[in-house]
Scaffold this motif. Structure first.
Motif, PDB file in Angstrom:
ATOM      1  N   ALA A 129       4.033 -45.903  16.285  1.00 45.12           N
ATOM      2  CA  ALA A 129       3.201 -47.104  16.279  1.00 45.12           C
ATOM      3  C   ALA A 129       1.863 -46.904  15.565  1.00 45.12           C
ATOM      4  O   ALA A 129       1.048 -47.803  15.526  1.00 45.12           O
ATOM      5  N   VAL A 130       1.664 -45.707  15.002  1.00 42.61           N
ATOM      6  CA  VAL A 130       0.344 -45.426  14.435  1.00 42.61           C
ATOM      7  C   VAL A 130       0.237 -45.851  12.978  1.00 42.61           C
ATOM      8  O   VAL A 130      -0.515 -46.753  12.623  1.00 42.61           O
ATOM      9  N   ASP A 131       1.034 -45.194  12.132  1.00 45.11           N
ATOM     10  CA  ASP A 131       0.890 -45.437  10.710  1.00 45.11           C
ATOM     11  C   ASP A 131       1.522 -46.741  10.266  1.00 45.11           C
ATOM     12  O   ASP A 131       1.282 -47.224   9.183  1.00 45.11           O
ATOM     13  N   TYR A 132       2.390 -47.272  11.102  1.00 46.19           N
ATOM     14  CA  TYR A 132       3.128 -48.433  10.662  1.00 46.19           C
ATOM     15  C   TYR A 132       3.407 -49.325  11.841  1.00 46.19           C
ATOM     16  O   TYR A 132       4.387 -49.171  12.530  1.00 46.19           O
ATOM     17  N   SER A 133       2.506 -50.251  12.104  1.00 46.16           N
ATOM     18  CA  SER A 133       2.655 -51.051  13.310  1.00 46.16           C
ATOM     19  C   SER A 133       3.270 -52.420  13.016  1.00 46.16           C
ATOM     20  O   SER A 133       3.236 -53.313  13.838  1.00 46.16           O
ATOM     21  N   ASP A 137       9.224 -53.995  17.424  1.00 50.21           N
ATOM     22  CA  ASP A 137      10.030 -53.157  18.324  1.00 50.21           C
ATOM     23  C   ASP A 137       9.702 -51.675  18.170  1.00 50.21           C
ATOM     24  O   ASP A 137      10.487 -50.814  18.544  1.00 50.21           O
ATOM     25  N   CYS A 138       8.518 -51.375  17.623  1.00 53.48           N
ATOM     26  CA  CYS A 138       8.026 -49.994  17.571  1.00 53.48           C
ATOM     27  C   CYS A 138       6.747 -49.856  18.385  1.00 53.48           C
ATOM     28  O   CYS A 138       6.018 -48.897  18.243  1.00 53.48           O
ATOM     29  N   ARG A 139       6.458 -50.837  19.252  1.00 51.92           N
ATOM     30  CA  ARG A 139       5.208 -50.804  19.999  1.00 51.92           C
ATOM     31  C   ARG A 139       5.423 -50.319  21.439  1.00 51.92           C
ATOM     32  O   ARG A 139       6.493 -50.527  22.004  1.00 51.92           O
ATOM     33  N   PRO A 140       4.384 -49.699  22.031  1.00 49.36           N
ATOM     34  CA  PRO A 140       4.506 -49.193  23.410  1.00 49.36           C
ATOM     35  C   PRO A 140       4.912 -50.284  24.406  1.00 49.36           C
ATOM     36  O   PRO A 140       5.692 -50.018  25.325  1.00 49.36           O
ATOM     37  N   GLU A 141       4.419 -51.508  24.209  1.00 50.30           N
ATOM     38  CA  GLU A 141       4.775 -52.553  25.183  1.00 50.30           C
ATOM     39  C   GLU A 141       6.258 -52.893  25.137  1.00 50.30           C
ATOM     40  O   GLU A 141       6.852 -53.271  26.146  1.00 50.30           O
ATOM     41  N   ALA A 167       9.682 -41.317  23.617  1.00 46.13           N
ATOM     42  CA  ALA A 167       9.287 -41.544  22.218  1.00 46.13           C
ATOM     43  C   ALA A 167       8.168 -40.561  21.882  1.00 46.13           C
ATOM     44  O   ALA A 167       7.003 -40.935  21.816  1.00 46.13           O
ATOM     45  N   PRO A 168       8.551 -39.283  21.657  1.00 50.57           N
ATOM     46  CA  PRO A 168       7.529 -38.229  21.554  1.00 50.57           C
ATOM     47  C   PRO A 168       6.574 -38.374  20.369  1.00 50.57           C
ATOM     48  O   PRO A 168       5.472 -37.852  20.420  1.00 50.57           O
ATOM     49  N   ILE A 169       6.974 -39.097  19.327  1.00 47.66           N
ATOM     50  CA  ILE A 169       6.074 -39.198  18.163  1.00 47.66           C
ATOM     51  C   ILE A 169       5.398 -40.567  18.086  1.00 47.66           C
ATOM     52  O   ILE A 169       4.764 -40.892  17.081  1.00 47.66           O
ATOM     53  N   LEU A 170       5.489 -41.331  19.173  1.00 50.04           N
ATOM     54  CA  LEU A 170       4.956 -42.702  19.186  1.00 50.04           C
ATOM     55  C   LEU A 170       3.497 -42.768  18.716  1.00 50.04           C
ATOM     56  O   LEU A 170       3.132 -43.627  17.932  1.00 50.04           O
ATOM     57  N   ASP A 171       2.682 -41.842  19.210  1.00 53.51           N
ATOM     58  CA  ASP A 171       1.244 -41.909  18.939  1.00 53.51           C
ATOM     59  C   ASP A 171       0.781 -40.949  17.844  1.00 53.51           C
ATOM     60  O   ASP A 171      -0.417 -40.726  17.695  1.00 53.51           O
ATOM     61  N   MET A 172       1.718 -40.375  17.112  1.00 48.77           N
ATOM     62  CA  MET A 172       1.324 -39.387  16.095  1.00 48.77           C
ATOM     63  C   MET A 172       1.142 -40.036  14.734  1.00 48.77           C
ATOM     64  O   MET A 172       1.825 -41.000  14.392  1.00 48.77           O
ATOM     65  N   THR A 173       0.245 -39.455  13.930  1.00 49.93           N
ATOM     66  CA  THR A 173       0.159 -39.860  12.525  1.00 49.93           C
ATOM     67  C   THR A 173       1.330 -39.209  11.784  1.00 49.93           C
ATOM     68  O   THR A 173       1.966 -38.275  12.301  1.00 49.93           O
ATOM     69  N   LYS A 174       1.584 -39.670  10.572  1.00 51.03           N
ATOM     70  CA  LYS A 174       2.683 -39.060   9.795  1.00 51.03           C
ATOM     71  C   LYS A 174       2.413 -37.582   9.541  1.00 51.03           C
ATOM     72  O   LYS A 174       3.329 -36.768   9.550  1.00 51.03           O
TER      73      LYS A 174
END
Ligand code: ZN
Length: 230
Positions: A129-133, A137-141, A167-174
């Protein structure tokens, strides 16, 4: 206690491969689930197969789902072009043409069914959800809401062992994703991220631009060949 098992949604791209590597590092016996749905970039299916083979998984579920009627998506319809851009600055705030209607709802639902049938306790999904929001259907909610669906809508959930969505990479930058992949020795040379179906990655679609940005940020050379890079 038997081995803990997880279903991993594996497209064959950078994010899902890193997610699979992470699940393996956490001690899960992984069951990759790969879906062909008429995507133009069917090359990624070969990558998924190669990644699963790299990890010598016992079972890799590859299934075809005919979503060709979802013809508003640039990933599926020949009538809609995959947007090509000069740089990530050209990517607008709108939901992009590459959005596949309800794709992650569809895929997580199938993954949930597979979890129950193989006795897996978690689904790992490489959404970010960081680099491409741009994708709803890629959002935490969305993930939280789906977690609730799994609690109330599955046998496992009703019996008190709800399937977890990880979703281990949800909050990571690329860049952080590439760094994690390197640390986990994920086979990035086998992955494919380009939305186009060419022999080489195009270097111009959103997926290529993000991937290249990640490798740049991590200070690592992308092992995949490109048509054109900046
Ligand atoms: Zn591309």
């Amino acid at each position: 206690m038997g081995l803990k098992r997880a279903v991993v949604l594996l497209s064959g791209g950078l994010d899902s491969t890193t997610t699979l590597a992470y699940a393996v590092s956490r001690g899960y016996e992984v069951v990759p689930l790969t879906m062909s749905y008429g995507q133009k970039h069917s090359r990624e299916l070969e990558s998924a197969r190669a990644v699963a083979a790299h990890y010598s998984v016992k079972k890799h579920v590859m299934t075809h789902l005919d979503l060709s009627f979802l013809n508003t998506s640039a990933l599926i319809s020949d009538a809609v072009d995959v947007p090509k851009r000069r740089s990530l600055e050209d990517v607008s705030e709108e939901i992009p043409a590459t959005y596949v209607p309800a794709r992650n709802i569809i895929m997580l639902s199938i993954a949930a069914g597979l979890c129950e049938s193989v006795g897996a306790e978690a689904i790992f999904i490489g959404i970010n959800a960081v680099d491409y929001s741009g994708y709803p259907d890629c959002r935490p909610e969305f993930l939280e809401a789906f977690q609730h669906v799994l609690r109330v809508g599955t046998k496992a959930g009703v019996e008190g062992r709800p399937i977890r969505v990880e979703a281990p990479i949800l909050d990571m930058t690329k860049g952080e994703i590439v760094t994690l992949a390197m640390k986990l020795k994920a086979p990035l040379h086998l992955t494919w991220s380009c939305y186009q179906g060419g022999e080489r990655a195009c270097g111009r679609c959103d997926s290529c631009l993000l991937r290249l940005k990640g490798f740049r940020e991590a200070g690592v050379k992308d092992p995949v060949p490109y048509e054109a890079t900046r």
